[in-house]
Design an enzyme around this catalytic site. Structure first.
Site, short mmCIF file in Angstrom:
data_model
loop_
_atom_site.label_atom_id
_atom_site.label_comp_id
_atom_site.label_asym_id
_atom_site.label_seq_id
_atom_site.Cartn_x
_atom_site.Cartn_y
_atom_site.Cartn_z
N TYR A 115 -4.56 -0.72 9.93
CA TYR A 115 -5.30 -0.52 8.69
C TYR A 115 -6.26 0.66 8.88
O TYR A 115 -6.69 0.98 9.99
CB TYR A 115 -6.02 -1.79 8.21
CG TYR A 115 -5.03 -2.82 7.68
CD1 TYR A 115 -4.56 -2.75 6.38
CD2 TYR A 115 -4.54 -3.82 8.52
CE1 TYR A 115 -3.63 -3.67 5.90
CE2 TYR A 115 -3.61 -4.74 8.05
CZ TYR A 115 -3.16 -4.65 6.74
OH TYR A 115 -2.22 -5.54 6.28
N ASN A 155 -13.17 6.46 5.95
CA ASN A 155 -13.25 5.49 7.04
C ASN A 155 -12.22 5.71 8.13
O ASN A 155 -12.46 5.38 9.30
CB ASN A 155 -13.13 4.07 6.49
CG ASN A 155 -14.36 3.65 5.71
OD1 ASN A 155 -15.46 4.11 5.98
ND2 ASN A 155 -14.17 2.79 4.73
N ASN A 181 -9.33 1.50 8.44
CA ASN A 181 -10.66 1.50 9.06
C ASN A 181 -10.63 1.42 10.57
O ASN A 181 -11.66 1.65 11.22
CB ASN A 181 -11.48 0.32 8.51
CG ASN A 181 -11.81 0.47 7.04
OD1 ASN A 181 -11.39 1.42 6.40
ND2 ASN A 181 -12.55 -0.48 6.51
N TYR A 223 0.80 -1.22 0.00
CA TYR A 223 0.00 0.00 0.00
C TYR A 223 0.84 1.27 0.00
O TYR A 223 0.29 2.38 -0.06
CB TYR A 223 -0.90 0.03 1.24
CG TYR A 223 -1.85 -1.13 1.34
CD1 TYR A 223 -3.02 -1.18 0.57
CD2 TYR A 223 -1.59 -2.20 2.20
CE1 TYR A 223 -3.89 -2.24 0.66
CE2 TYR A 223 -2.47 -3.28 2.29
CZ TYR A 223 -3.62 -3.29 1.53
OH TYR A 223 -4.47 -4.36 1.61
N ASP A 276 -5.93 11.75 2.89
CA ASP A 276 -6.30 11.98 1.49
C ASP A 276 -7.72 12.53 1.42
O ASP A 276 -8.57 12.18 2.23
CB ASP A 276 -6.21 10.66 0.71
CG ASP A 276 -7.08 9.57 1.29
OD1 ASP A 276 -6.93 9.24 2.48
OD2 ASP A 276 -7.93 9.03 0.55
N HIS A 281 -4.37 6.52 -1.08
CA HIS A 281 -4.93 6.50 0.27
C HIS A 281 -3.85 6.71 1.34
O HIS A 281 -4.17 6.99 2.49
CB HIS A 281 -5.61 5.14 0.49
CG HIS A 281 -6.91 5.21 1.24
ND1 HIS A 281 -7.65 6.36 1.42
CD2 HIS A 281 -7.61 4.22 1.87
CE1 HIS A 281 -8.73 6.08 2.11
NE2 HIS A 281 -8.73 4.80 2.41
#
Length: 214
Positions: free
Chosen positions: A74, A122, A76, A24, A101, A29
């Site tokens: 992560y 989120n 969320n 990632y 972002d 993001h």
């Protein structure tokens, strides 16, 4: 200028949002992680270490003591990490700054606000659920793919090669003027970043990677 935290040794939290791991690392993001990484680099932060379900590093910026955070939960579940650090240091919401972002801003744009809506983000939703809503948000524009159905894949894909120059300039400007942010001079911070990006030719990016007049 007298430090905002001169009475005692309170800590500011500068929290970058993103997802952990190499997969990632360059995703749109993860621009919050990128911004915090650049602040750490430019302000000679201490080594990154694991604490509060995050990678953290300490720095002094503008006379203020900062804990730079990259939650490893992560996106969320970012609020679990932020809440843990906030409770440990007894940090006021106004002393939490979250870098994230923002689909609703054009690429290369930055806006800062305190509180307000989460616009479907989120990471912000999780933080608001764990600590409350009135923290400061540095909104880093990544643009919108134009179709709601494309948002998920858009934010979880890497920045295009053509976008990398403005990403580097934006995160660099954030780091350069982080002293203002640490001192609570949010409007000045936003203005300085805007002027710096305009001077670099990113004043009117209509599509990812497109310079003004391009």
């Amino acid at each position: 200028m007298c430090s905002l935290r001169s009475r005692g040794f309170a800590m500011l939290l500068f929290v970058g949002l993103g997802n952990p791991g190499a997969r990632y690392a360059r995703n749109r993001h993860n621009i919050g992680f990128m911004a915090v990484d650049e602040i750490a680099r430019r302000h000679n932060a201490g080594p990154w270490r694991r604490r509060f379900q995050s990678e953290v590093a300490e720095a002094v910026v503008g006379g203020e003591r900062l804990l730079l955070m990259k939650p490893q939960t992560y996106m969320n579940e970012s609020g679990r990490a932020v809440g843990e650090a906030q409770r440990f240091f007894k940090v006021a919401l106004a002393d939490i700054v979250v870098f994230h972002d923002e689909l609703d801003l054009a690429p290369a744009k930055l806006r800062i606000k305190t509180g307000g809506g989460i616009a479907g983000h989120n990471g912000l939703r999780s933080i608001s659920a764990h600590v409350g809503n009135d923290y400061r948000r540095v909104r880093l524009g990544i643009g919108h793919p134009g179709d709601k159905a494309l948002v998920h894949s858009y934010v979880l894909n890497d920045f295009a090669k053509a976008e990398e120059p403005w990403v580097e300039d934006l995160t660099g400007a954030v780091a350069e003027f982080a002293t203002l942010l640490a001192r609570g001079e949010d409007a000045s911070f936003q203005n300085k970043v805007h002027l710096a990006m305009d001077a670099r030719g990113w004043g009117d990016v209509k599509r990812p990677g497109e310079r003004a007049g391009g």
